[in-house]
Structures are given as C-alpha cells and as structure tokens.
Design an enzyme around this catalytic site. Structure first.
Site, PDB file in Angstrom:
ATOM      1  N   PHE B  15     -41.775  71.351  -9.281  1.00  0.00           N
ATOM      2  CA  PHE B  15     -42.999  71.585 -10.050  1.00  0.00           C
ATOM      3  C   PHE B  15     -44.152  71.821  -9.086  1.00  0.00           C
ATOM      4  O   PHE B  15     -44.278  71.152  -8.064  1.00  0.00           O
ATOM      5  CB  PHE B  15     -43.308  70.371 -10.933  1.00  0.00           C
ATOM      6  CG  PHE B  15     -44.628  70.456 -11.646  1.00  0.00           C
ATOM      7  CD1 PHE B  15     -44.794  71.318 -12.726  1.00  0.00           C
ATOM      8  CD2 PHE B  15     -45.721  69.691 -11.234  1.00  0.00           C
ATOM      9  CE1 PHE B  15     -46.018  71.410 -13.388  1.00  0.00           C
ATOM     10  CE2 PHE B  15     -46.938  69.769 -11.897  1.00  0.00           C
ATOM     11  CZ  PHE B  15     -47.090  70.630 -12.969  1.00  0.00           C
ATOM     12  N   GLU B 140     -65.598  71.117 -14.868  1.00  0.00           N
ATOM     13  CA  GLU B 140     -65.678  71.425 -16.300  1.00  0.00           C
ATOM     14  C   GLU B 140     -64.758  70.553 -17.159  1.00  0.00           C
ATOM     15  O   GLU B 140     -64.971  70.437 -18.357  1.00  0.00           O
ATOM     16  CB  GLU B 140     -65.406  72.910 -16.560  1.00  0.00           C
ATOM     17  CG  GLU B 140     -64.023  73.356 -16.129  1.00  0.00           C
ATOM     18  CD  GLU B 140     -63.741  74.808 -16.499  1.00  0.00           C
ATOM     19  OE1 GLU B 140     -64.655  75.504 -16.944  1.00  0.00           O
ATOM     20  OE2 GLU B 140     -62.561  75.220 -16.355  1.00  0.00           O
TER      21      GLU B 140
END
Lengths: 183, 183
Positions: B15, B140
């Site tokens: 991954f 953000e």
C-alpha cells in the site's frame, strides 16, 4: 468535540496481517467536505518498568526491522486476543527478562501514534521482582539481549540514542521524577 | 547487536498512501529460520511544547479517526518531504495555535511504535512565543480547538484520559521535571 467529529462514509480493509490491519476510510469533515484517513489497527501492547533489588532497571535490546537497527527498550509486547493487559505484562516480563512478580500496577496508558494507528500501550510498574528458576520461552521469532542498568546508565543510553522509543523515554522520565521527589 | 540482526530476504509494498506506506518483509532470523515483518513507513513528525507568557501550555483538541474520538495533544504534525524538522515545528505551531517564535530547540526524538512503524517524532521546546496578527491556515482536512492550560490542568486532562498519547504524556512529565528542578 461536536465541531470536530468526522463522520465515516466508508471503510475498506486493505490488509489483514499477523499484527496489524490496514483500512482506508472516507470521512465527512466538520465543514462537510470529504477526505480520506489511513488507519492501522493494532491489538495494543504492554510495557513494564521493572527494577532489581539492586535498583537496576531491566532493559532488552532487540532488532527492530522497521528501523533496520536495534533499540534498547523496557520489556514490552503486544496483547494476545482476550488477554488482560496485566497478564500480558507479567508474561512479557518473564519471557524477556527471566524475572517475575505478582506485584504489577498500571502507571499510565497512552496511544503511540494517534494520527494513523490505534495502538494503545499500557505501562506497568513491576515491584519485588524475583529471578525465575527456569527462564520462560520467548516467542519463536523473538531474540533479545537483557541488560540491567542504573538510572544514570539509562540516561546515557538515551543520550546515545540506543534508547530511542517513546515508552522507554517516558519510563526514564518517570524514574527521574521519582528520584526528584525523594530529594 | 550482531546476534540480533534480521536479514531481509524480500520486501513487498502492499500500500502506498497519503501518509503511510505498508510493506510485508520476509526476514532470516538470528537462528536461521524465516519470519515475516509488517512494516509501516511514515515520513516522521514533530511536536512542540510551547507556553505563553502567562506560563500556560498550548494544547490542541483534534478528532483522531483511528480512535473514533478527540484527543488533547501538544501541537504536532508530520514532516513534509525535504522539510527540516525545525521548520515543520514552527509551521505547525503557527497553523495550529496562531503563535510563533524563532526560538525552537530540540528536546528529544523518539520512535513511537518501533515494533511495526518507523515514525520518528522530534519534540521541540518553543520559547518566547508571540501571538500572530494573522492566524496561519490549517491544512484543508485539519480542524482543531486551541486550549491554554496550566501544568495542573494538563495533569488533570491526563488523569481524565483526554490527554492520552505518548508525546503529550512525555511533555507533561518533562514539565513536571522542570518544576521539580526549581524546588
């Protein structure tokens, strides 16, 4: 906390291992936008502060593959399924050091890497430890060197970055606080 | 350490994420047998102990998806690629608290979870912090509540397990040691 909550929209398990599982989760952020979180699930672990009758701290040197080097750490190990942390603490102390005790008390628990993993470490204080006649067996993939050091020597190992992990650094600070309280 | 070394026979990347990568590695153990290691690679992180001129410790409450709850932690964040840790420390302090300083010193670095991850946290002491006129922008996907607390209040948060992570527990012990040294 209500203004910080992240609602889970989906959770995908990408890996299921011997020790950890990995998930990627989609969440709705507090502002309504979407983001992804990478989450490692871990069974949790224990660590043990144990000193001999000569006031020497028990440490174990162990190869840590993620770091490609050895670290010197307080005895520790992961929880087996369904095992009470205090039972794990006694077992790991016996397996890694050859000492045992029935006097174990929980000092503190902490998450090690809350940004990406749920590993919770339970730190125990072992008192009145006794050397076992027959050393307990380590796990078959576990190899450690036992060390018995003074607090001053532990501070030196920390300075040399041979002690280099959070739980052992915390243990040294704990012992320093105990010393300071005596003065 | 020669008797502890684990030779890597293979390494498979399973991954590659925004924050972590996952590998499964086959190793040869010191006794010649083979085993597997699950290894999470992380870019590393910084954390900052910062106190206001009123001697209040800056803490941030943040939702931690791996734990499905909020934690109260010292300001912290992960290293950006190629960024010096001290630069990250200043940036995270500014973004998460609205305070800044040029007086940052490294107290200690530690691996958080050496059994399965290579995350290294660099813990800085920030001194002479000043409130910024314009608050720096958070990432953000980041939402935090700023808290300013006395050491006594931080000890209470630790007792209540709202402070519940290794780096912040270490920070509280560090401040307790500083207090003890004054006496």
């Amino acid at each position: 906390m209500s203004n910080l909550f992240e609602k889970e929209l989906s959770s995908e398990k990408l890996f299921s291992g011997k020790i950890i599982d990995l998930y990627v989760q989609e969440v709705e952020l507090p502002n309504g936008k979407k983001s992804k979180r990478e989450v490692v699930k871990h069974p949790g672990a224990v660590a043990v502060i144990a000193r001999t009758s000569e006031n020497k701290l028990l440490l174990v040197e162990q190869y840590r593959k993620p770091l490609e080097r050895t670290l010197v750490e307080i005895p520790a190990g992961k929880l087996e399924e369904g095992e009470e942390p205090i039972v794990t603490a006694k077992r790991e102390l016996e397996e890694e050091t050859g000492y045992t005790t029935d006097k174990l008390s929980l000092l503190i628990s902490f998450y090690t890497s809350p940004g990406f993993a749920d590993e919770l470490v339970h730190l125990y204080l072992a008192e009145d430890i006794q050397k076992m006649d027959v050393k307990a067996e380590l796990d078959e993939d576990e190899f450690v060197n036992l060390m018995e050091v003074t607090l001053k020597e532990a501070e030196q190992l920390l300075h040399e970055q041979r002690i280099y992990d959070a739980k052992t650094a915390y243990a040294v600070a704990y012992l320093q606080l105990q010393e300071a309280a005596k003065k």
